[in-house]
Write a protein that holds these residues in place. Structure first.
Motif: not given
Ligand SMILES: NC(=O)c1cc2c(N)ncc(C(N)=O)c2s1
Length: 318
Positions: A80-82, A112-115, A119, A168, A170, A222-223, A284, A286
């Motif tokens: 999914l996207s955010l 968390e930092l969004k790299i 993906s 998942r 990056e 990260y996931d 991000v 969560k």
């Protein structure tokens, strides 16, 4: 006296450990010369006894075959996207919507930092890397296994042989590598990449893995998309477990007891993004509790339990 197979297994384990310390922890245990000696011994042993070669051997990162195209891969779990938030009010709206649905039970977050990369979804069976695919449209991506195998911080074998795990992460190109690559391309009169994300995307969508191997790429996971053989209840536990499995994980994450702490984190890293060796375009946010995420679920496009706080675009250096 060790048999050749025992020697090969011992060398693989030793080299895997050194790869982890060098490329993931950035804390090498031995000199490059000593590492090269171990690696060369394994290459020579596998040449002398070709049936000893295993797909997870450190010598098998760069395949020889040039692909004609990319095989489509259907993700077992949609990537999914955010939803995006661009300011404090939109973050507070997200927090309020979440609390309304969950009741006022403790709502804790992990930031968390969004790299700013590409993906990818990685599949491991019995601890061994089976495949890597781009996100694509979230349902179907492209099989880029041969290319991501060349990323040295990506484990070909995990520290435990979990029956199956899908994660998942990056893929990114560090800022330094991006600048160097563009200088080389400019010197060769070739088109330069506009930004590290495009350079990373162009590097993992190469038909020849040797070209990808020549690019400096990083990975941060990260996931967990799917897990068999272990129960996990929170994002904080997820990140710790991914690290234990041997994945590179961004250690800058933070458990936040409230939205105020989330806002502090966003403000802090908006100011510190230049300190990082890779580009980020936001944070991000969560919901930490995995059971609580189940209560919220996802829309067709994005989860209700996470949001991306996007930093304002930076003024380009002229
Ligand atoms: N589209 C997405 O779901 C995400 C995209 C990203 C990204 N580019 N960097 C880091 C994370 C993270 N730490 O969760 C996520 S999550």
């Amino acid at each position: 006296m060790e048999t050749p197979r025992e020697r090969a297994e011992k060398l693989r384990e030793e080299i895997r450990k050194h790869d982890y310390h060098y490329y993931v922890l950035d804390q090498p245990l031995i000199s490059d010369a000593e590492y090269d000696r171990l690696f060369r011994e394994l290459v020579e042993l596998e040449q002398a006894y070709p049936d000893l070669v295993t797909p997870d051997s450190p010598t098998q990162r760069v395949g020889g075959e040039v692909l004609k195209g990319f095989t489509p891969v259907q993700h077992r779990v949609p990537l999914l996207s955010l939803d995006n938030a661009f300011n404090e009010r939109e973050l507070r709206d997200f927090n309020r919507r979440l609390k309304e649905r969950l009741g006022d039970e403790a709502v804790a977050y992990v930031c968390e930092l969004k790299i700013d990369g590409v993906s990818i979804a990685l599949v491991y069976q019995d601890g061994v890397l089976m495949s890597g695919a781009t996100r694509g449209d979230g349902i179907v991506g492209e099989d880029v296994t041969a290319n991501i195998r060349t990323i040295k911080s990506l484990p070909l074998r995990l520290t435990y042989p979990l029956p199956r795990v899908e994660v998942r992460g990056e893929v990114y190109m560090p800022k330094e590598a991006f600048a160097r690559l563009n200088r080389e391309r400019e010197d060769r009169g070739e088109k330069t990449f506009a930004n590290p994300r495009n350079a990373a995307a162009g590097s993992i969508r190469q038909l020849d893995p040797k070209v990808t191997a020549g690019r400096t790429l990083g990975l941060l996971v990260y996931d967990i998309l799917h897990l068999e053989g272990k129960e996990i209840d929170s994002q904080r536990e997820t990140l710790e477990f991914l690290s234990e499995l041997g994945f590179p994980v961004d250690r800058n994450f933070r458990w936040c007891a409230s939205l105020d702490e989330v806002l502090e984190y966003c403000e802090e890293w908006q100011g510190r993004r230049h300190e990082l060796p890779y580009e980020i375009d936001g944070v991000v946010v969560k919901l930490n509790s995995l059971p609580a995420r189940q209560l919220l679920g996802a829309t067709a496009k994005s989860p209700r339990w996470a949001i991306a706080y996007k930093f304002p675009a930076e003024e380009k250096e002229t």
